[in-house]
Design a protein around this motif. Structure first.
Motif, PDB file in Angstrom:
ATOM      1  N   ASP A 299      -7.159  11.583  -0.990  1.00 11.09           N
ATOM      2  CA  ASP A 299      -5.904  11.139  -1.220  1.00 11.09           C
ATOM      3  C   ASP A 299      -5.789   9.817  -2.059  1.00 11.09           C
ATOM      4  OD1 ASP A 299      -4.248  12.942   0.458  1.00 11.09           O
ATOM      5  OD2 ASP A 299      -5.561  11.946   2.134  1.00 11.09           O
ATOM      6  N   LEU A 358      -4.811   3.513   4.701  1.00  7.56           N
ATOM      7  CA  LEU A 358      -4.857   4.715   5.666  1.00  7.56           C
ATOM      8  C   LEU A 358      -4.105   4.391   7.066  1.00  7.56           C
ATOM      9  CD1 LEU A 358      -7.218   6.876   5.245  1.00  7.56           C
ATOM     10  CD2 LEU A 358      -8.047   5.850   7.248  1.00  7.56           C
ATOM     11  N   ASP A 361      -0.263   4.174   5.688  1.00  4.58           N
ATOM     12  CA  ASP A 361       0.297   5.198   4.889  1.00  4.58           C
ATOM     13  C   ASP A 361       1.263   4.722   3.764  1.00  4.58           C
ATOM     14  OD1 ASP A 361      -1.015   7.342   5.906  1.00  4.58           O
ATOM     15  OD2 ASP A 361       0.390   7.664   7.415  1.00  4.58           O
ATOM     16  N   LYS A 387       4.855   4.958  -0.809  1.00  2.65           N
ATOM     17  CA  LYS A 387       4.740   5.765   0.645  1.00  2.65           C
ATOM     18  C   LYS A 387       4.102   6.866   0.370  1.00  2.65           C
ATOM     19  CE  LYS A 387       8.041   3.677   3.582  1.00  2.65           C
ATOM     20  NZ  LYS A 387       7.576   3.503   5.074  1.00  2.65           N
ATOM     21  N   LYS A 388       2.875   7.191   1.036  1.00  6.51           N
ATOM     22  CA  LYS A 388       2.226   8.561   1.070  1.00  6.51           C
ATOM     23  C   LYS A 388       1.306   8.636   2.006  1.00  6.51           C
ATOM     24  CE  LYS A 388      -0.337  11.737  -1.849  1.00  6.51           C
ATOM     25  NZ  LYS A 388      -1.608  11.975  -2.616  1.00  6.51           N
ATOM     26  N   SER A 389       1.288   9.663   2.796  1.00  5.81           N
ATOM     27  CA  SER A 389       0.479  10.140   4.050  1.00  5.81           C
ATOM     28  C   SER A 389      -1.017  10.178   3.128  1.00  5.81           C
ATOM     29  CB  SER A 389       0.767  11.444   4.505  1.00  5.81           C
ATOM     30  OG  SER A 389      -0.349  11.689   5.613  1.00  5.81           O
ATOM     31  N   ILE A 390      -1.836   9.116   3.819  1.00  6.43           N
ATOM     32  CA  ILE A 390      -3.301   9.239   3.349  1.00  6.43           C
ATOM     33  C   ILE A 390      -4.269   9.429   4.674  1.00  6.43           C
ATOM     34  CG2 ILE A 390      -4.958   7.416   2.252  1.00  6.43           C
ATOM     35  CD1 ILE A 390      -2.308   7.926   0.622  1.00  6.43           C
ATOM     36  N   ASN A 391      -4.906  10.473   4.344  1.00  7.32           N
ATOM     37  CA  ASN A 391      -5.771  11.059   5.323  1.00  7.32           C
ATOM     38  C   ASN A 391      -7.256  10.635   5.006  1.00  7.32           C
ATOM     39  OD1 ASN A 391      -6.381  12.475   7.773  1.00  7.32           O
ATOM     40  ND2 ASN A 391      -7.301  14.113   6.452  1.00  7.32           N
ATOM     41  N   LYS A 411      -8.724   9.032   8.222  1.00 12.92           N
ATOM     42  CA  LYS A 411      -8.020   8.848   9.769  1.00 12.92           C
ATOM     43  C   LYS A 411      -8.737   9.359  10.856  1.00 12.92           C
ATOM     44  CE  LYS A 411      -3.126   8.171   8.704  1.00 12.92           C
ATOM     45  NZ  LYS A 411      -2.569   8.541   7.447  1.00 12.92           N
TER      46      LYS A 411
END
Lengths: 414, 80
Positions: A299, A358, A361, A387-391, A411
């Motif tokens: 990501d 991470l 996010d 903002k972004k979901s970071i895995n 994560k």
């Protein structure tokens, strides 16, 4: 047999934008820069007179005065960051833990200020002018040595020196030591204190640094057409790496799992990266293989992003080679406009930045990116945080000598 | 300041000890926990302070503050 899993359970930093996690993150998030006019010494004769200096640092907040006076600044920074990381991890290194806890801390240069002062003393007073602590204060492995003494850590210790990749390589080596069962806990990172006449003068002579002396906070401009070189930073970054079950057993707060490490060499030129990016791409691919992750799963990349034309183009090319069509979906940022280039500490501090990304996010912006270089056409998150979901996140470092190093975090999930 | 006071000040600087813990009778190794490098550093500071040269062989075997103070005082032609 699968290698043992390794998690990140503590973060410590001494940086030009803060000497604790909260300040460091807030300044990154809001796009503040720690670059100012150099006041550490009289830099008026140098073409570059700006740097990102550590502020409000008192070594006695972390170590005793007698210990501190026998440490070069790069060791003081390292001990302070290690102390902060150990406290952040709520780690107690008691008798049973001592032999399982190691230290791996890189530095690009070592005790440059000590060397300069002692050399001046040699010229002034002759051979008798050299202090008996010159050698132990100067050598680059002493950060790891002093941290092990401070913590009573008797596991493996050492120092990987790969210029600007030192922090990343050192964390990678520490990762392997835990994976392979040589240690349960590693204090790992990088440290540097080279804002000295020789440090600044040396990079000035290479014409590698920005001379935007009138606008220090705008001087470091990765991926921007109007960049004119990097800006030196200093400080230290330390992470606590821990074997997964060891961390779970003591109820540690786990920030992320360290899942992959790759390293390669350009075999090309002393200081210029191979601008095709192929050398760096090899390190990315090795790290992905090591982690068992496909490129499209990634990501976020915390880039080396120094703000030199060669670096920015090389790194962009490397990312495109590895991630192909997924390149356009990646968020790629550089934290160096805020922290300056912390050389041997850079990779460690940038892994910490990636870990916080991470964890929260949110991706802090690449600041000073006003006029994108057409040769650098990825999403560098200019201007504002996103903002972004970071895995899965990556931190990469490219060092003089053609050393490329890449770390991958994910994560944490059991 | 007397030579003793100067020596004591330098030891305080190097070892961060309370003033009263340093006497003429203090032994470097046992009482002051000063190792050989500490002693070399102290002697270098004294050389600088008094602009003197202390030959290495003269200091070998010096175990107490008194021995150093007396040696320096003699070199300076003073009473300890």
């Amino acid at each position: 047999m699968l290698p043992r899993r390794v998690v990140i359970s503590g973060l410590g930093m001494i940086t030009p934008i803060g000497n604790n996690k909260q300040d460091f993150w807030d300044h990154l998030l809001h796009g503040h820069s720690g670059v100012t006019t150099i006041d550490r010494f009289d830099a008026s004769a140098f073409v570059t007179r700006i740097a990102a200096q550590v502020k409000d640092f008192d070594p006695q907040d972390y170590i005793s005065r007698t210990e501190a006076r026998r440490m070069d600044l790069f060791v003081q920074y390292a001990c302070a960051a290690a102390r902060i990381a150990v406290e952040d991890a709520r780690l107690s290194i008691d008798q049973t833990e001592r032999s399982k806890t190691g230290v791996w801390v890189g530095s690009g240069i070592g005790g440059l200020e000590t060397f300069e002062k002692q050399h001046a003393s040699l010229l002034k007073k002759g051979a008798a002018g050299i202090n008996p602590f010159f050698v132990p204060m100067y050598i680059a492995n002493m950060a790891a040595g002093q941290i092990s003494i401070m913590l009573g850590a008797q596991g493996p210790s050492g120092c990987t020196i790969t210029a600007c990749a030192s922090g990343t390589n050192s964390i990678g080596e520490a990762f392997h030591l835990i994976q392979n069962g040589k240690a349960e806990v590693m204090v790992a990172g990088g440290t540097e204190a080279s804002i000295t006449p020789m440090g600044i003068g040396g990079f000035c002579a290479m014409k590698a640094m920005s001379t935007r002396n009138m606008e220090p906070q705008k001087a470091c401009r990765p991926f921007d057409l109007d960049r004119d070189g990097f800006v030196m930073g200093e400080g230290a970054g330390m992470v606590i790496l821990e074997e997964m079950s060891h961390a779970l057993k003591r109820g540690a707060t786990i920030y992320a799992e360290l899942v992959g490490y790759g390293a390669s060499s350009d075999a090309h030129h002393m200081v210029q990266p191979d601008s095709t990016g192929h050398g760096a791409a090899m390190a990315f691919k090795m790290a992905l293989d090591d982690a068992g992750i496909d490129p499209w799963e990634v990501d976020y990349i915390n880039a080396h992003g120094t703000g030199t034309t060669l670096n920015d183009i090389t790194e962009t090319n490397a990312i495109k080679e590895v991630f192909a069509t997924h390149s356009n979906h990646l968020l790629v940022t550089s934290t160096k406009p805020s922290t300056g280039h912390m050389l041997g500490a850079a990779g460690a501090v940038e892994l910490i930045a990636a870990t916080l990304v991470l964890d929260k996010d949110i991706v802090p912006p690449t600041i000073n990116l006003d006029t994108p270089d057409p040769a650098c056409d990825l999403d560098y998150v200019p201007g504002q945080a996103r903002k972004k979901s970071i895995n899965i996140a990556i931190s990469d470092s490219l060092g003089f000598g053609g050393h490329n190093a890449v770390l991958i975090i994910r994560k944490f999930a059991e | 300041m007397s030579v003793f006071e100067d020596v004591r000040k330098i030891i305080i600087e190097i070892k961060d000890l309370p003033e009263e813990s340093i006497t003429l009778e203090s032994r470097f190794e046992e009482d002051l926990e000063a190792d050989s490098l500490d002693v070399v550093e102290m002697l270098m500071s004294l050389e600088e302070l008094y602009d003197i040269q202390i030959p290495e062989e003269a200091t070998e075997g010096m175990k107490t503050v008194r021995e150093v103070v007396e040696y320096i005082s003699a070199l300076l032609g003073q009473d300890a």
